[in-house]
Structure formats: C-alpha cells, structure tokens
Design an enzyme around this catalytic site. Sequence first.
Site, PDB file in Angstrom:
ATOM      1  N   LYS A 148       0.856  -1.181   0.000  1.00  0.00           N
ATOM      2  CA  LYS A 148       0.000   0.000   0.000  1.00  0.00           C
ATOM      3  C   LYS A 148       0.905   1.249   0.000  1.00  0.00           C
ATOM      4  O   LYS A 148       2.065   1.121   0.421  1.00  0.00           O
ATOM      5  CB  LYS A 148      -0.924  -0.027   1.203  1.00  0.00           C
ATOM      6  CG  LYS A 148      -0.319   0.537   2.503  1.00  0.00           C
ATOM      7  CD  LYS A 148      -1.375   0.750   3.551  1.00  0.00           C
ATOM      8  CE  LYS A 148      -0.882   1.729   4.577  1.00  0.00           C
ATOM      9  NZ  LYS A 148      -1.719   1.943   5.718  1.00  0.00           N
ATOM     10  N   LYS A 182      -2.744 -11.393   9.733  1.00  0.00           N
ATOM     11  CA  LYS A 182      -2.765 -11.562  11.191  1.00  0.00           C
ATOM     12  C   LYS A 182      -3.484 -12.848  11.573  1.00  0.00           C
ATOM     13  O   LYS A 182      -4.504 -13.209  10.995  1.00  0.00           O
ATOM     14  CB  LYS A 182      -3.440 -10.352  11.854  1.00  0.00           C
ATOM     15  CG  LYS A 182      -2.562  -9.110  11.795  1.00  0.00           C
ATOM     16  CD  LYS A 182      -3.165  -7.982  12.578  1.00  0.00           C
ATOM     17  CE  LYS A 182      -2.307  -6.742  12.503  1.00  0.00           C
ATOM     18  NZ  LYS A 182      -1.158  -6.798  13.414  1.00  0.00           N
ATOM     19  N   HIS A 240      -7.437  -1.327   5.209  1.00  0.00           N
ATOM     20  CA  HIS A 240      -7.476  -2.250   6.360  1.00  0.00           C
ATOM     21  C   HIS A 240      -8.891  -2.452   6.912  1.00  0.00           C
ATOM     22  O   HIS A 240      -9.342  -3.580   7.104  1.00  0.00           O
ATOM     23  CB  HIS A 240      -6.570  -1.746   7.487  1.00  0.00           C
ATOM     24  CG  HIS A 240      -5.164  -1.479   7.067  1.00  0.00           C
ATOM     25  ND1 HIS A 240      -4.444  -2.365   6.301  1.00  0.00           N
ATOM     26  CD2 HIS A 240      -4.336  -0.438   7.292  1.00  0.00           C
ATOM     27  CE1 HIS A 240      -3.229  -1.866   6.085  1.00  0.00           C
ATOM     28  NE2 HIS A 240      -3.148  -0.703   6.671  1.00  0.00           N
TER      29      HIS A 240
HETATM   30  P1  NAD Z   1      12.022   3.954   1.974  1.00  0.00           P
HETATM   31  O1  NAD Z   1      12.022   5.354   1.460  1.00  0.00           O
HETATM   32  O2  NAD Z   1      12.579   3.704   3.340  1.00  0.00           O
HETATM   33  O3  NAD Z   1      12.853   3.047   0.969  1.00  0.00           O
HETATM   34  C1  NAD Z   1      12.718   3.171  -0.417  1.00  0.00           C
HETATM   35  C2  NAD Z   1      13.598   2.152  -1.107  1.00  0.00           C
HETATM   36  O4  NAD Z   1      13.399   2.321  -2.508  1.00  0.00           O
HETATM   37  C3  NAD Z   1      15.081   2.304  -0.847  1.00  0.00           C
HETATM   38  O5  NAD Z   1      15.657   1.022  -0.734  1.00  0.00           O
HETATM   39  C4  NAD Z   1      15.591   2.971  -2.121  1.00  0.00           C
HETATM   40  O6  NAD Z   1      16.940   2.670  -2.427  1.00  0.00           O
HETATM   41  C5  NAD Z   1      14.676   2.386  -3.145  1.00  0.00           C
HETATM   42  N1  NAD Z   1      14.557   3.223  -4.343  1.00  0.00           N
HETATM   43  C6  NAD Z   1      14.108   4.504  -4.413  1.00  0.00           C
HETATM   44  N2  NAD Z   1      14.175   4.933  -5.701  1.00  0.00           N
HETATM   45  C7  NAD Z   1      14.680   3.918  -6.435  1.00  0.00           C
HETATM   46  C8  NAD Z   1      14.997   3.753  -7.800  1.00  0.00           C
HETATM   47  N3  NAD Z   1      14.819   4.722  -8.702  1.00  0.00           N
HETATM   48  N4  NAD Z   1      15.486   2.566  -8.191  1.00  0.00           N
HETATM   49  C9  NAD Z   1      15.675   1.560  -7.312  1.00  0.00           C
HETATM   50  N5  NAD Z   1      15.402   1.658  -6.005  1.00  0.00           N
HETATM   51  C10 NAD Z   1      14.916   2.819  -5.574  1.00  0.00           C
HETATM   52  O7  NAD Z   1      10.535   3.423   1.837  1.00  0.00           O
HETATM   53  P2  NAD Z   1       9.795   2.298   2.723  1.00  0.00           P
HETATM   54  O8  NAD Z   1       9.274   2.923   3.962  1.00  0.00           O
HETATM   55  O9  NAD Z   1      10.662   1.102   2.855  1.00  0.00           O
HETATM   56  O10 NAD Z   1       8.516   1.965   1.835  1.00  0.00           O
HETATM   57  C11 NAD Z   1       8.552   1.196   0.654  1.00  0.00           C
HETATM   58  C12 NAD Z   1       7.130   1.017   0.126  1.00  0.00           C
HETATM   59  O11 NAD Z   1       6.360   0.315   1.080  1.00  0.00           O
HETATM   60  C13 NAD Z   1       6.389   2.328  -0.113  1.00  0.00           C
HETATM   61  O12 NAD Z   1       5.504   2.166  -1.191  1.00  0.00           O
HETATM   62  C14 NAD Z   1       5.595   2.515   1.168  1.00  0.00           C
HETATM   63  O13 NAD Z   1       4.457   3.298   0.968  1.00  0.00           O
HETATM   64  C15 NAD Z   1       5.221   1.080   1.467  1.00  0.00           C
HETATM   65  N6  NAD Z   1       4.942   0.818   2.881  1.00  0.00           N
HETATM   66  C16 NAD Z   1       5.885   1.049   3.837  1.00  0.00           C
HETATM   67  C17 NAD Z   1       5.599   0.765   5.165  1.00  0.00           C
HETATM   68  C18 NAD Z   1       6.634   0.975   6.252  1.00  0.00           C
HETATM   69  O14 NAD Z   1       6.345   0.571   7.392  1.00  0.00           O
HETATM   70  N7  NAD Z   1       7.789   1.552   5.968  1.00  0.00           N
HETATM   71  C19 NAD Z   1       4.349   0.255   5.518  1.00  0.00           C
HETATM   72  C20 NAD Z   1       3.405   0.017   4.517  1.00  0.00           C
HETATM   73  C21 NAD Z   1       3.718   0.302   3.203  1.00  0.00           C
END
Ligand code: NAD
Length: 484
Positions: A148, A182, A240
């Site tokens: 998401k 879950k 959710h």
């Molecule tokens: P983040 O910003 O911490 O990490 C982003 C990752 O993407 C990094 O590894 C970065 O190197 C990579 N990246 C960015 N641009 C890139 C490119 N052009 N080519 C290759 N790699 C690239 O983000 P995150 O928090 O890990 O979230 C990732 C995804 O998961 C997002 O869509 C976010 O909405 C979703 N999400 C995250 C969480 C969470 O708890 N962090 C929860 C639910 C959903």
Amino acid sequence: MASRVIPVETFDLVIFGGTGDLARRKILPGLFRRFLSGQMPADARIIGAARSDLDQAGYRQMIKDAILEFGGAEKEDAVCLAKFLEQLNYTPIDAKGEAGWKALAGMVRRDVVQAFYFSVAPSLFGDLAARLHSHNIATETSRIVVEKPFGRDLETAKALNKSLADHFDESQIYRIDHYLGKETVQNLMAVRFGNVLFEPLWNNHYVDHIQITVAETVGVGGRGAYYDRSGAMRDMVQNHLMQLLCLIAMEPPSQFGADEVRDEKLKVIRALQNVESHHIVRGQYDAGKDGDGYRHDAENPRSFTESFIAMRCHINNWRWAGVPFYLRTGKRMKSRVSEIAVVFKDLGHSIFEGDEKRHRNILAIRLQPNEGMDLQVTIKEPGPGGMRLIDVPLDMTFAEALGDDAEDVTDAYERLIMDVIRGNQTLFMRGDEVEAAWAWTDPLIQGWEARNDVPKTYEAGSTGPEDAQMLLHRDGRRWRDLKV
Ligand code: NAD
C-alpha cells in the site's frame, strides 16, 4: 504441542527497495524468523536491489544490524544469523534507468520460484514491471508483491493496476494488506466457518450491530507531510478496515480458495450503501500533555486532513439489512487497540425476576494487543443470594489456550511472504477489490472536499471527538471502551 512448519519450494526473492525502512523493519526480520523455524530452504536466496551503492558485505552488515535492532534475533541466534546472511545477496539497481538490470538478470534463477517484492514507492511499480520483462528476467510464473498505498483514488488505482497488468497476469500479482496476515483475522474465518455455533446467528435476526476499531496512540510525526496528503480514510479505511469488514460480512465461500474468498469479499464492497454525511465524523488531534497537535506534526497550519474518522455503514443485502457497521480509526488515541466486536441482540424477555440489566453476547476479535478472541456470556454470579446474573468473557486468548505455541504466532509479513512463495493468493487483495473499495470511498472524500469540511478537534490521548460518541448515542448504542 509443537507447531508444524510446512516446507516451501526453493526460491529466489528479489526485494526492490531492499535497503528501505519496510525491508529492514519487517520483511527481512520476518524472513529470518522463517529461517529460524526451518522453513527457508538452504538453497533459497534473497536478493536486495536498491539505489544505494553497496557491496554484498555492506548489505549483509546493514541487514544484520536491522535484524538485531528490530527484534528478529537474540544473541544466541548469532550462528543462525550468520548462516541466514549467507543466503543474502545485493545488487544496486535503478528502477527508472538501465543501470544494474543486466547484473540482476545474471543473478536470478529461472527454474525456481521467483518472487519480486516491490518495496518502493508506487510510482516505480510500472517501471519495475516493464524492466523485469524487457530484461527477460520474469517468467510466466514469477510473482510480484506490491505494498500500500495502492492508489489515492479510483483513477490512480486503475492506472497502477494497468501498469502491472501490462506485464503480469492477475494470478501473479500479490497486493499486500498485512492485516489479512494476522493470526486472529484468519481465526475469524475459522470461528465463523469451522463451528456450527456462530454462522446460524451471523445475520440481522441476531446481530444488533458490529464495531470495527483501529486506534493508534502514535501521531503522524515523522511522516506528517506524507500523511497530510492522504488522511485516515485513504490510509486506513479504504484498505485495512474495509478488508476486516469484508471478512466479517461476507457470505460463506464454497471453499477457502483465493478466488472463492475474494469473490465474496468483492460482493460485500459492492453492496455497501453510500454513507450520508451526517453518519461520518472526521477529527484532527489537538496538542496533548506529551505531544504537538496534528497541524504541527503535519507541518501544515491550515490542514483539513482527518487523523480520525468514525462512520456508520450499511450493507445492502438480506443478511445484513438494518444492521449498522460502525467503523472508527484514529491517531493519538487513548490506547492502541484493534478489534472487531460483533454485538448480538438483547434477549426479548428475561425470566429472572429483578434482573433489569441489559445482557448481551459480544464476540470480540482482538488484533492487538493480545491477539485473540473473547465471547461475553451471561452466567449466574457464583454464591448464595438468588439468581443474580453477570456478564463474563470466555477468553480465547491464544497465549492461554495454546500455551507455548502462542509464542509462535507468526508475524503477518512472514506468513504473507511464505504464501507468495507457495503461490496462495487467498490473503491478498485482487485488483477489482481495490478498485471497488476506491469506488465506494471516492464520493465520500469528494463530498467533504467540496464542502470544505473542517474536521472536529479532539484531545490527543482521548477517544476521539465528542461527535463520534454521539454517532452511536443517537442510535441508543455506545462504543466499546478503549481499554489501556
Ligand atoms: P524507503 O524510502 O525507506 O525506501 C525506499 C527504497 O526504494 C530504498 O531502498 C531505495 O533505495 C529504493 N529506491 C528509491 N528509488 C529507487 C529507484 N529509482 N530505483 C531503485 N530503487 C529505488 O521506503 P519504505 O518505507 O521502505 O517503503 C517502501 C514502500 O512500502 C512504499 O511504497 C511505502 O508506501 C510502502 N509501505 C511502507 C511501510 C513501512 O512501514 N515503511 C508500511 C506500509 C507500506
């Protein structure tokens, strides 16, 4: 009672965004726990792929630190952790350019289960899907996993679905909603469809109403600017809460198969009535004793985005005609509670003289804290003094019922990732479900945007705005306590 670990086929799992927050906090610690349980085959491989210019040793160190920090490993697991890290590789890659793709193509095996986890911003999904094909990496059986937010309205969700469908069949796409992973959510289906007791009562003849609550104590600080563009409706309700509503309300599927379950969930979303504006309460938290207000956290002094929402919904079908479903979710609330409560109707008549209290059976399904269920039943208060009745919970908390095995309650992410490897889509959202959910939420959001609706303020650490209490009081009902 030892828990059973069902082996999976060997696999190559590529985690795009493998250096990101989600990968470090959830995905890799989850995979390590599966490794510890003996479920990960010795020749399975995990390949991190991200923008950072790391080498293999640098990546392994990063993930080792993450696993130690985010609860995946104890000190005594050091030997296992070292072994797990040997199955971990890394390659730098640019989703938007050609750099790194040839190297990735040389790493991924074509004759094992292939899964590609898109743990990156959704704006990169289309690029990744296209390049996996143009570089001849993906096969007809590869699986892709996406996170998401899946769009911010129907139009963007359709565009995202199309960008994936251009390269992958729906049977290859796994849209994660970790709530579905879950233990209790799955147990809800076991209780409903595995017992003779509940299903006959699961309708408007016996159910008075249903409450679904997801309350968080944290605010939006840290991701305030991002959150301010979405709000509680897009961030929580559309995905959710909607998924929980579907599982509670759906008709029994003919079998517990991916399409059978998802067909029934889709019918629920399509049967949802439009919610009238006076049945929606939007709120925004104010500064509390130990924190700033929403607008400060969101860095937007004029924000009208909701950090809380409560609403009364109805499902237009025979089973649920006239039964309200009350949903609420919010940030900076009094306690962190996620639960579904099925509140059954009062007895029509009491045979016990002097017993004027309203006794109700309530089935409460808790997602957190203390995953489990309890069923409130009415019994005689023990001891002399005549027939005095009290309501007590029949506690089905896993920790008590299952003893040592309860410690083994698998984290949602690890369960879902293993389902991807097994090729089981039952607990993942199908494209048409996501679109139907947006088709229902879009007019509501457009309605309050057109009205310039100002959210009601509520004190941080409270149960939300007063109007949310009124939403139920008007119907002669009340929200369940948010127990600390
Ligand atoms: P983040 O910003 O911490 O990490 C982003 C990752 O993407 C990094 O590894 C970065 O190197 C990579 N990246 C960015 N641009 C890139 C490119 N052009 N080519 C290759 N790699 C690239 O983000 P995150 O928090 O890990 O979230 C990732 C995804 O998961 C997002 O869509 C976010 O909405 C979703 N999400 C995250 C969480 C969470 O708890 N962090 C929860 C639910 C959903």
